[in-house]
Design a protein around this motif. Structure first.
Motif, PDB file in Angstrom:
ATOM      1  N   VAL A   1       0.752   3.529  -3.355  1.00 19.04           N
ATOM      2  CA  VAL A   1       0.147   4.858  -3.185  1.00 19.04           C
ATOM      3  C   VAL A   1       1.203   5.955  -3.306  1.00 19.04           C
ATOM      4  O   VAL A   1       0.929   7.031  -3.844  1.00 19.04           O
ATOM      5  N   SER A   2       2.413   5.690  -2.835  1.00 20.81           N
ATOM      6  CA  SER A   2       3.490   6.664  -3.021  1.00 20.81           C
ATOM      7  C   SER A   2       3.704   6.932  -4.500  1.00 20.81           C
ATOM      8  O   SER A   2       3.869   8.085  -4.920  1.00 20.81           O
TER       9      SER A   2
ATOM     10  N   PHE B   1       0.841  -1.194   0.000  1.00 19.50           N
ATOM     11  CA  PHE B   1       0.000   0.000   0.000  1.00 19.50           C
ATOM     12  C   PHE B   1       0.878   1.248   0.000  1.00 19.50           C
ATOM     13  O   PHE B   1       0.661   2.172  -0.793  1.00 19.50           O
TER      14      PHE B   1
END
Length: 230
Positions: free
Chosen positions: A109-110, A105
């Motif tokens: 998401v980064s 995640f």
């Protein structure tokens, strides 16, 4: 090499020689493996790239898929080494099945935030953006609050965190201004994407540690334990 006593360099034969967490190793290995197939594809997987103009036209898939493609072997190997180096302390922080989800995640998401930030800063541009550098910088940002913390999350206000963050962003800006991308002739470095990924990683690691881990065991500062500001 194994010694006559059946021990490796003075350690138990059962202890793995490679101590990097499996998650970090798998992530790093996946990058050159994917590029091997990309290089042999008739379209070079260019359809997976992201261009800022895509935002205005509602094409958002590239925010993720652009992380899967790279511009050359030097590009992909640099990202793979960085993912292994800085992904390792992050992977060690998150254990168990939920830790696998937390690790990916943070990484994914980064990368999405990095690509989105870059796109918003260059709205209307049709220049393609490829590479997992933004996601890797998310791991670098998270690791910045782990290195020196002995497996615990340091405060955002910790001197080592501030100093390391300033150094990373300074080098990132200088390299971006120079405009040299190793192994990618004529390409510019998307230093803005790196910055967005780094900022997300360094901010998100605190709340994520609170969510997935026991705070009394996972937060610290050089002056003693304590909850981080974020």
């Amino acid at each position: 090499m194994e010694s006559p006593t059946g021990r490796f360099d003075g350690q138990s034969a059962r202890e793995p020689i490679i101590k990097a967490p499996l998650l970090a190793v798998l992530l790093a290995v996946s990058m050159p493996v994917l590029y091997f197939f990309q290089e042999r594809a008739h379209d070079y997987w260019l359809g997976l790239a992201f261009a800022p103009v895509d935002l205005g036209e509602g094409r958002l898939g590239g925010l993720f898929t652009s992380m899967l493609v790279h511009g050359g072997w030097v590009h992909v190997l640099m990202n793979a080494v960085a993912a292994l180096t800085f992904g390792s302390p992050v992977a060690r922080l998150f254990g168990g099945a939920s830790g696998v989800g937390a690790f990916f995640f943070l990484y994914i998401v980064s990368g999405v935030v990095a690509t989105l930030g870059y796109g918003l800063m260059h709205m209307g541009s049709s220049d393609p953006l490829v590479g997992a550098s933004g996601a890797v910088f998310g791991l670098i940002g998270a690791a910045t609050r782990l290195l020196g913390g002995r497996g615990r999350v340091l405060r955002l206000t910790d001197r080592s965190v501030i100093g390391s963050a300033a150094a990373w962003m300074g080098v990132n800006a200088v390299v971006g201004l120079i405009g040299f991308a190793p192994g990618v002739d004529g390409a510019r470095i998307a230093w803005e994407a790196h910055a967005f990924g780094f900022l997300f990683g360094i901010l998100a690691i605190g709340p994520m540690a609170r969510l997935f881990l026991r705070g009394d065991e996972r937060f610290a500062s050089p002056d003693g334990p304590g909850d981080p500001e974020a």
